[in-house]
Motif scaffolding. Structure first.
Motif, short mmCIF file in Angstrom:
data_model
loop_
_atom_site.label_atom_id
_atom_site.label_comp_id
_atom_site.label_asym_id
_atom_site.label_seq_id
_atom_site.Cartn_x
_atom_site.Cartn_y
_atom_site.Cartn_z
N SER A 220 -15.41 -23.09 -70.99
CA SER A 220 -16.81 -22.68 -71.11
C SER A 220 -17.75 -23.88 -71.05
CB SER A 220 -17.02 -21.92 -72.43
OG SER A 220 -16.26 -20.74 -72.45
N ASN B 229 -22.99 -26.78 -85.90
CA ASN B 229 -23.57 -25.84 -84.92
C ASN B 229 -23.56 -26.44 -83.52
OD1 ASN B 229 -24.25 -23.89 -86.97
ND2 ASN B 229 -26.00 -25.17 -87.50
N GLY C 42 -21.92 -25.82 -80.73
CA GLY C 42 -21.98 -24.92 -79.59
C GLY C 42 -23.38 -24.39 -79.35
N LYS C 43 -24.05 -23.97 -80.41
CA LYS C 43 -25.41 -23.44 -80.27
C LYS C 43 -26.37 -24.53 -79.79
CE LYS C 43 -24.76 -19.88 -83.80
NZ LYS C 43 -25.10 -19.42 -85.17
N LEU D 36 -25.86 -24.99 -75.98
CA LEU D 36 -26.48 -23.93 -75.18
C LEU D 36 -28.01 -24.09 -75.14
CD1 LEU D 36 -24.31 -20.97 -76.48
CD2 LEU D 36 -24.36 -21.79 -74.12
N THR E 68 -23.22 -17.63 -70.06
CA THR E 68 -22.23 -18.35 -70.89
C THR E 68 -22.36 -17.96 -72.36
OG1 THR E 68 -22.35 -20.22 -69.36
CG2 THR E 68 -21.34 -20.62 -71.51
N SER E 69 -23.58 -17.86 -72.84
CA SER E 69 -23.81 -17.51 -74.24
C SER E 69 -23.26 -16.13 -74.57
CB SER E 69 -25.31 -17.56 -74.54
OG SER E 69 -25.57 -17.20 -75.87
N SER F 91 -19.01 -16.26 -74.06
CA SER F 91 -18.12 -17.21 -74.75
C SER F 91 -18.48 -17.32 -76.23
CB SER F 91 -18.20 -18.59 -74.08
OG SER F 91 -17.34 -19.50 -74.74
N LYS F 92 -17.88 -16.48 -77.03
CA LYS F 92 -18.09 -16.53 -78.48
C LYS F 92 -17.56 -17.83 -79.07
CE LYS F 92 -17.01 -14.07 -82.77
NZ LYS F 92 -16.30 -12.92 -83.37
N SER F 93 -16.41 -18.30 -78.54
CA SER F 93 -15.79 -19.52 -79.08
C SER F 93 -16.71 -20.73 -78.91
CB SER F 93 -14.45 -19.79 -78.39
OG SER F 93 -14.61 -19.89 -76.99
N ARG G 213 -20.08 -20.55 -78.64
CA ARG G 213 -21.25 -20.33 -79.52
C ARG G 213 -20.95 -20.77 -80.94
NH1 ARG G 213 -21.36 -15.05 -77.56
NH2 ARG G 213 -20.89 -14.27 -79.66
N GLU G 214 -19.72 -20.56 -81.39
CA GLU G 214 -19.37 -20.85 -82.78
C GLU G 214 -18.73 -22.22 -82.97
OE1 GLU G 214 -16.89 -17.60 -83.95
OE2 GLU G 214 -18.56 -16.15 -84.00
#
Length: 442
Positions: A253, A312, A314-315, A318, A420-421, A424-426, A428-429
């Motif tokens: 991702s 945070n 990943g967030k 993004l 992508t957001s 892909s939960k992995s 984001r977290e």
């Protein structure tokens, strides 16, 4: 929130601890000098090619002629990097870049007038340099990981990013200044000093910097070859990096996000057109425009070196890529030189966040015996997106016009972030804090 003892121990790590490692210092200095040289070269080369052709597609072809050899050798380079000393791959790669700079210097002196007046000569040199960059892309991150302990990975990535960005500021600025004022000097001196011109002056400095880079890399102690877990067949070994990345959701991702964002947000390739035809600021202005993204990025990278994005993560990644897309759109529609420089600087700041987080992801999630091959895949994802992005920008500018093509690219970057957001939960977290906490406990 109560902090664990491990986290407190991590906090006690000196923010400058990684710079005390002499091999790491030599690495980032050597890489920094090489980046200054290649960025300086890119400004001068882009201006020369566009001056010869007056065709935006020619700027796209520069990227295409670099990425074809780079992608062609990347998988083999990754395979090699996990089987021989990575220093033995790095030094010959720098030597090829030195040869390329020497060839560009000869072309700029116009000793062979016919060769100097065709863009094909410049494309050939770019093709040759693409081979070297294909090998370097496969081993630089892998080699750096051997120079520092794991608990310093995020800081080493940030400091490496800081030096890269500072160098990427210096290179374009030098390129624009040397070319612009070298040209004016040649006008004053006249024909008796035929060998003095903007390009020859710039490429002479370029060549000197690459020699210094070679020297600093040679000071690094050779590191042991990683121990393979099992013997693999040649083809299996070549493809193992792809298999590893595609089975790892966070790696896949992160690399995909960066690849498509850079692919569509490749406005830098069109800066010679902006400098010449839209903003009308000449080669000196082109140097400033090229320097603007790394200026912003170096400021951000220095901040990240002191305070890495471990929470945070990943967030933050993004959001940073989304804001990069917004900056590209605003730059595309700008007709004001200072606002354009500001937007490019902001885009560099957000891109720097992405670079540091992605590099940390690659280092954290890749086992040592796989670093070369995963670095090769990373290079193909990211390196290819830069050059293919340049080609895409050139083609889009030819078909849509320069400004619409840049705006289109920025909008596509925002779409990539959204997809992508959602998918892909992995990512984001993602939170680096837990990894660094576990390293501190060890």
């Amino acid at each position: 929130m109560v902090k664990t003892k491990a986290a407190l121990k991590l906090k006690m790590i000196d923010r400058f601890e990684v710079l005390k490692i002499s091999d790491f210092r030599n690495f980032i200095i050597g890489r920094g000098l090489a980046v200054i040289a290649t960025q300086l070269q890119a400004v001068v080369l882009g201006w020369q090619v566009y001056a010869l052709t007056q065709d935006p597609l020619s700027l796209g072809l520069v990227g295409l002629f670099e990425i074809i050899p780079a992608m062609s050798v990347s998988l083999f380079a990754g395979h090699l990097a996990d089987r021989v000393s990575r220093k033995k791959i790095l030094l010959p790669s720098i030597a090829i870049l030195i040869l390329c700079s020497f060839l560009l210097l000869l072309l700029s002196l116009k000793i062979f007038p016919k060769l100097s007046q065709t863009p094909n000569s410049f494309y050939f040199v770019v093709f040759l340099s693409g081979i070297a960059r294909g090998f370097m892309g496969a081993i630089l991150i892998a080699f750096m990981a051997q120079l520092v302990p794991k608990e310093l990975y995020s800081r080493s990535s940030a400091w490496n990013g800081t030096v890269w960005q500072i160098s990427a500021v210096t290179g374009p600025f030098l390129g624009g200044i040397l070319y612009g004022y070298g040209y004016k000097l040649s006008q004053v001196l006249g024909n008796d000093y035929w060998y003095v011109n903007g390009a020859s002056l710039a490429y002479s400095v370029d060549l000197s910097l690459l020699f210094l880079s070679f020297a600093f890399f040679s000071f690094i102690a050779s590191k042991p070859v990683p121990k393979l877990e099992k013997r693999e067949k040649f083809i299996e070994s070549l493809l193992l990096g792809f298999h590893f990345v595609f089975k790892h959701p966070i790696l896949l991702s992160a690399l995909s996000l960066d690849m498509f964002a850079v692919l569509f947000g490749g406005a830098v390739a069109l800066l010679p057109i902006y400098a010449s035809d839209i903003l009308k600021v000449g080669p000196e202005g082109l140097g400033i425009l090229r320097a603007a993204p790394p200026i912003g990025a170096s400021v951000m990278a220095f901040f990240l070196a002191l305070k890495p994005p471990v929470r945070n993560s990943g967030k933050i990644l993004l959001m940073a890529v989304a804001m990069f897309g917004v900056c590209i759109i605003l730059f595309g529609v700008s007709k004001n030189f200072y606002f354009s420089v500001f937007m490019l600087a902001l885009s560099g700041m957000f891109d720097s966040i992405s670079v540091v987080i992605r590099a940390t992801i690659v280092q954290l999630y890749t086992p040592d015996h796989m670093r070369g091959r995963v670095a090769a895949v990373n290079s193909m994802f990211i390196g290819s997106s830069n050059e293919l992005g340049a080609f895409e920008s050139g083609v889009a500018a030819k078909l849509l016009g320069t400004v619409p093509s840049v705006v289109f690219g920025g909008c596509m970057t925002l779409l990539v972030v959204l997809i992508t957001s959602l998918s892909s939960k992995s990512l984001r977290e993602l939170n680096f804090f837990h990894h660094e906490d576990s390293f501190a406990q060890k």
